[in-house]
Design a protein around this motif. Structure first.
Motif, PDB file in Angstrom:
ATOM      1  N   ASP A  23      32.789  37.112  50.002  1.00 13.18           N
ATOM      2  CA  ASP A  23      33.537  35.849  49.924  1.00 13.18           C
ATOM      3  C   ASP A  23      32.791  34.672  50.560  1.00 13.18           C
ATOM      4  O   ASP A  23      33.238  34.078  51.555  1.00 13.18           O
ATOM      5  N   LEU A  46      33.152  39.974  45.987  1.00 11.95           N
ATOM      6  CA  LEU A  46      34.293  39.061  45.973  1.00 11.95           C
ATOM      7  C   LEU A  46      35.603  39.822  46.039  1.00 11.95           C
ATOM      8  O   LEU A  46      35.779  40.829  45.346  1.00 11.95           O
ATOM      9  N   THR A  47      36.540  39.311  46.847  1.00  9.22           N
ATOM     10  CA  THR A  47      37.876  39.903  46.886  1.00  9.22           C
ATOM     11  C   THR A  47      38.774  39.304  45.810  1.00  9.22           C
ATOM     12  O   THR A  47      39.645  39.981  45.285  1.00  9.22           O
ATOM     13  N   HIS A  48      38.580  38.012  45.495  1.00 13.74           N
ATOM     14  CA  HIS A  48      39.359  37.357  44.445  1.00 13.74           C
ATOM     15  C   HIS A  48      38.724  36.009  44.109  1.00 13.74           C
ATOM     16  O   HIS A  48      37.679  35.657  44.668  1.00 13.74           O
ATOM     17  N   CYS A  57      29.264  31.679  45.466  1.00  9.53           N
ATOM     18  CA  CYS A  57      28.888  32.955  44.867  1.00  9.53           C
ATOM     19  C   CYS A  57      27.768  32.816  43.840  1.00  9.53           C
ATOM     20  O   CYS A  57      26.757  33.536  43.903  1.00  9.53           O
ATOM     21  N   ALA A  70      32.804  42.393  41.567  1.00 12.90           N
ATOM     22  CA  ALA A  70      34.150  41.817  41.611  1.00 12.90           C
ATOM     23  C   ALA A  70      35.055  42.587  40.672  1.00 12.90           C
ATOM     24  O   ALA A  70      34.597  43.426  39.889  1.00 12.90           O
ATOM     25  N   TYR A 103      37.492  49.294  45.616  1.00 11.82           N
ATOM     26  CA  TYR A 103      38.509  48.249  45.638  1.00 11.82           C
ATOM     27  C   TYR A 103      39.885  48.842  45.931  1.00 11.82           C
ATOM     28  O   TYR A 103      40.259  49.868  45.359  1.00 11.82           O
TER      29      TYR A 103
END
Length: 227
Positions: A23, A46-48, A57, A70, A103
């Motif tokens: 992130d 990436l988480t979101h 990014c 991701a 994840y």
């Protein structure tokens, strides 16, 4: 394993010569102490898709000639921006060169801005990152949820990054319970003190962790700890 905090929810993790950043919100981050050009990594995780997590990014991936990892829809968006990306999904795991990613659930939302609108960026997630036999859990942006107990039971989590800002995510009370459920020995508070709406006392939160037998690490941007 060395864990470096770069403000908000940006964390760099390195072990055995491998380095990843999670992130990377640096440009536009009022508390950032580092430029995207100073990030040298083997992958971007990436988480979101929200801008305060997606951040730099694309520029970092291009500069390092490294992949983005991701959730599927967000990875496809990254591909459309000209970078290599691996599209995973919640519950899935994959071993890469020198590290493993899995994840987990996170209860939040996820989108990326395109022009005057927002597009769906897949489900938000937490990330279990294993390097050199140690596991770091980045919870992403999330509410407290009961399956954090299961995540803690199924994995030996050596350190966890937990949001404490409240308003958009868990606040300190819920994050304290999450830390206990995750059974982790070390907690890095994240997603706080970047903007007025999420101001919190990281030192006080860490003292509350200490009373539960958990080591808190209320780092300033640019500081690190090792496990």
């Amino acid at each position: 394993m060395k864990i470096t905090y770069y403000g908000h929810s940006c964390v760099q993790v390195e072990e055995g010569g491998k380095r990843v950043v999670i992130d990377p919100f640096l440009s536009g981050n009022p508390v950032s102490v580092i430029s995207p050009k100073d990030i040298h990594v083997d992958a971007v995780l990436l988480t979101h898709g929200h801008g305060d997590h997606f951040g730099d990014c694309i520029d970092i991936a291009k500069a390092n000639n490294c992949p983005v990892i991701a959730v599927f829809e967000l990875a496809e968006y990254c591909k459309s921006q000209g970078v290599e990306a691996y599209g995973m999904n919640i519950g899935g795991s994959q071993s890469f060169d020198g590290f493993k990613v899995k994840y987990t659930l996170a209860f939040h939302s996820s989108s990326v801005p395109v022009g005057d609108t927002w597009i769906y960026a897949g489900e938000p997630g937490g990330i279990l990152l294993t390097m050199g036999g140690k596991t770091f859990f980045h919870a992403g942006d999330t509410a407290l949820f009961g399956d954090m107990r299961l995540i803690g039971e199924m994995n030996k989590i050596d350190a966890a990054a937990l949001p404490i800002g409240d308003f958009f995510t868990m606040g300190p009370d819920d994050a304290l319970l999450a830390a206990k459920w995750l059974r982790t020995a070390n907690v890095l508070p994240v997603h706080y003190n970047t903007f007025p709406a999420i101001n919190q006392d990281g030192a006080l939160f860490s003292e509350r962790l200490r009373q539960e037998g958990i080591q808190g690490h209320p780092l300033k941007p640019g500081e690190s700890f090792e496990i």
